[in-house]
Write an enzyme that holds these catalytic residues in place. Structure first.
Site, PDB file in Angstrom:
ATOM      1  N   LYS A   1       0.865  -1.180   0.000  1.00 50.51           N
ATOM      2  CA  LYS A   1       0.000   0.000   0.000  1.00 50.51           C
ATOM      3  C   LYS A   1       0.902   1.230   0.000  1.00 50.51           C
ATOM      4  CE  LYS A   1      -3.867   2.034   2.652  1.00 50.51           C
ATOM      5  NZ  LYS A   1      -4.769   1.870   3.815  1.00 50.51           N
TER       6      LYS A   1
ATOM      7  N   SER B   1      -9.761   1.936   2.816  1.00 48.38           N
ATOM      8  CA  SER B   1      -8.846   2.680   1.986  1.00 48.38           C
ATOM      9  C   SER B   1      -7.818   1.823   1.250  1.00 48.38           C
ATOM     10  CB  SER B   1      -8.094   3.706   2.843  1.00 48.38           C
ATOM     11  OG  SER B   1      -7.282   3.066   3.815  1.00 48.38           O
TER      12      SER B   1
ATOM     13  N   SER C   1     -10.020  -0.477   7.052  1.00 43.74           N
ATOM     14  CA  SER C   1      -9.427  -0.408   5.708  1.00 43.74           C
ATOM     15  C   SER C   1      -8.735  -1.655   5.198  1.00 43.74           C
ATOM     16  CB  SER C   1      -8.452   0.756   5.632  1.00 43.74           C
ATOM     17  OG  SER C   1      -9.171   1.945   5.461  1.00 43.74           O
TER      18      SER C   1
HETATM   19  N1  GLN Z   1     -13.412   4.207   6.238  1.00 40.69           N
HETATM   20  C1  GLN Z   1     -12.735   4.664   7.410  1.00 40.69           C
HETATM   21  C2  GLN Z   1     -12.314   6.093   7.209  1.00 40.69           C
HETATM   22  O1  GLN Z   1     -12.639   6.636   6.213  1.00 40.69           O
HETATM   23  C3  GLN Z   1     -11.564   3.786   7.741  1.00 40.69           C
HETATM   24  C4  GLN Z   1     -10.333   4.093   6.984  1.00 40.69           C
HETATM   25  C5  GLN Z   1      -9.160   3.281   7.427  1.00 40.69           C
HETATM   26  O2  GLN Z   1      -9.294   2.269   8.104  1.00 40.69           O
HETATM   27  N2  GLN Z   1      -7.984   3.761   7.078  1.00 40.69           N
HETATM   28  O3  GLN Z   1     -11.680   6.675   8.032  1.00 40.69           O
END
Ligand code: GLN
Length: 495
Positions: free
Chosen positions: A78, A153, A177
């Protein structure tokens, strides 16, 4: 022989060890596939030359006979992990052109384990999002249906595994995420207990929540990756001081007191009633229930439990995460890294223009929310309240774990949604995080395991949450399920 892209980590590692295939061949095959499927938007950077050099080094180690369990296995990271050999953007224009002078600990550990990094993967800007549509470099597409989002994400990480561009990838999970994109693309992902993997060199979003983890096709492959990624790191103040773990061995270890033939006998799986609300999509409910029935067949007992503050996890998370983000993102000021506005009047103007140009709308929104809840007069009303509730949410889990060993439920209320639907109302996506946020706030380990297909033939993931440091138990349950079912082996049509 199966083609390389059809092999998971364990299978490929054994083909490499027996020299049935070389790491160079495997790497070349996957690089060609990455180019052929460029339109999926999984990768932000492909390092063909570097990958082939790493593959040759792995082949030399394999020839000498001193290879580890992951030597020569191609993976990808990532783009939130800093890398010395490749650019790092965190999905943001503000880091365009940035080169880290060092590798994140997770990357360094995986390099040391002999994995072959193919490149960097698309993600929501600074890991803020649930659809990979907040990336400054364009969205990633779900290979099961390219008109739908892959989740986020860690969207690129999920797409790369689901589309067989890499047998495994790294992701990060702050509020879901790893689990949610794994669920949306029919792969397996695990977020370990907070502190198990080092956060050093993982660009910070919300430091008290951010955690690294692997994404792969199976629990077994995740276990192999996690063993290499994890471990104490003195450069991360919240890294857990524990000896290196062999999660693969833990996964295989039979639970004490198991009777023959029933791998999950004695395992109590708690179903929080709040994880099965009326608003849960019928298709998700059906697939999750089928997964639970499978666990029962394997010997597990299902027990009803309650996590009464599940809904409150949303406002709590969306106060704490932006608060920490507003502080963490103050370092992107045009002085130290990446982008700087071309024209400005004075220092303050340079900061303002750089940040206005460099950050996308979701990141700006969160910086504003975070600054607001931390400001004088609002701190007690929002931030402090959120912290108190966070503790109560963690306590609720401990109450549950007096009645069960693992907690199970859906990862998300629906399957992957159509691309382009989230832009008007960002809070819609926040609500869809309901089942992943509680475990994140508590710092507990969680997994997504594919258990079926729902509406439109889209994958559905079962979420398993364990108590602190019970990754072995989680992986064991997921592995048992995957020995009995084949959802994790299904590829999207055409891949
Ligand atoms: N969807 C969540 C957010 O927008 C989690 C994102 C994540 O785990 N990095 O913050």
């Amino acid at each position: 022989m199966k083609s390389v892209h059809d092999m998971g980590v364990a299978e490929l590692a054994s083909a490499l060890k027996s020299r049935a295939v070389s790491s160079r061949e495997a790497t070349q095959g996957l690089l060609a596939r990455i180019t052929a499927h460029e339109k999926l938007g999984a990768f932000l950077h492909v390092d063909a030359e570097g990958a082939l050099a790493r593959a040759d080094a792995a082949d030399a180690a394999l020839a000498r006979g001193n290879a580890g369990p992951l030597t020569g296995v191609p993976i990808a990271h990532k783009d939130i992990y800093v890398t010395a050999d490749m650019p790092t953007t965190a999905g943001s224009r503000i880091l365009a052109g940035y080169r880290s002078p060092f590798d994140a600990t997770v990357v360094a550990k995986l390099n040391a384990a002999g994995t072959v990094a193919l490149g960097k993967l698309n993600c929501d800007e600074f890991a803020m999002g649930s659809a990979n549509e907040n990336s400054a470099f364009g969205p990633a597409h779900n290979p099961w249906d390219v008109s739908r989002v892959p989740g986020g994400s860690s969207g690129g990480s999920a797409v790369a595994v689901a589309a067989r561009l890499a047998p495994a990838t790294t992701g990060t999970d702050t509020g879901g995420s790893i689990r949610q994109p794994a669920s949306f693309t029919g792969i397996t992902g695990i977020k370990p207990t907070y502190g198990v993997c080092s956060r050093y060199g993982m660009i910070a979003f919300a430091s008290s929540l951010d955690q690294a983890g692997p994404m792969a096709r199976s629990a077994e492959d995740c276990a192999l990756l996690l063993s290499a990624m994890s471990g104490f790191d003195e450069r991360d103040a919240t890294s857990v001081q524990q000896p290196p773990q062999d999660f693969h061995a833990q996964m295989l270890a039979a639970r004490e007191g198991i009777s023959a033939g029933k791998p999950l006998a004695g395992l109590r799986v708690g179903l929080p009633k709040e994880f099965f609300p009326a608003g849960l999509s019928a298709d998700v409910n059906t697939a999750v229930r089928a997964g639970l029935a499978e666990l029962e067949k394997l010997g597990a007992t299902l027990v009803d439990v309650s996590l009464p503050r599940t809904e409150l996890a949303i406002p709590v998370y969306y106060i704490i995460a932006p608060a920490e983000a507003s502080s963490n993102l103050s370092r992107f000021d045009g002085v130290k890294f990446g982008h700087r506005a071309a024209q400005y009047d004075d220092l303050l103007d340079m900061y303002k223009k750089t940040r206005a140009e460099g950050f996308g709308p979701e990141v700006k929104r969160r910086i504003m929310i975070g600054s607001y809840v931390l400001s004088h007069g609002y701190y007690d009303a929002y931030y402090l309240q959120a912290q108190k509730l966070r503790r109560m949410i963690a306590d609720d889990f401990q109450q549950c774990f007096t009645q069960c060993d693992l907690i199970a439920g859906p990862v998300a209320p629906t399957v992957a949604w159509a691309a382009g639907t989230g832009a008007d109302d960002p809070t819609q996506a926040y609500l869809a995080d309901i089942f992943t946020l509680p475990g994140s706030l508590a710092g507990l380990p969680g997994m997504s395991v594919p258990v079926g297909l729902g509406e439109g033939g889209m994958p559905v993931g079962l979420q398993l949450i364990g108590n602190y440091f019970k990754e072995g138990q989680l992986l064991h349950a997921a592995h048992a399920l995957q020995q009995a079912t084949d959802w994790h082996q299904r590829a999207p049509a055409g891949f």
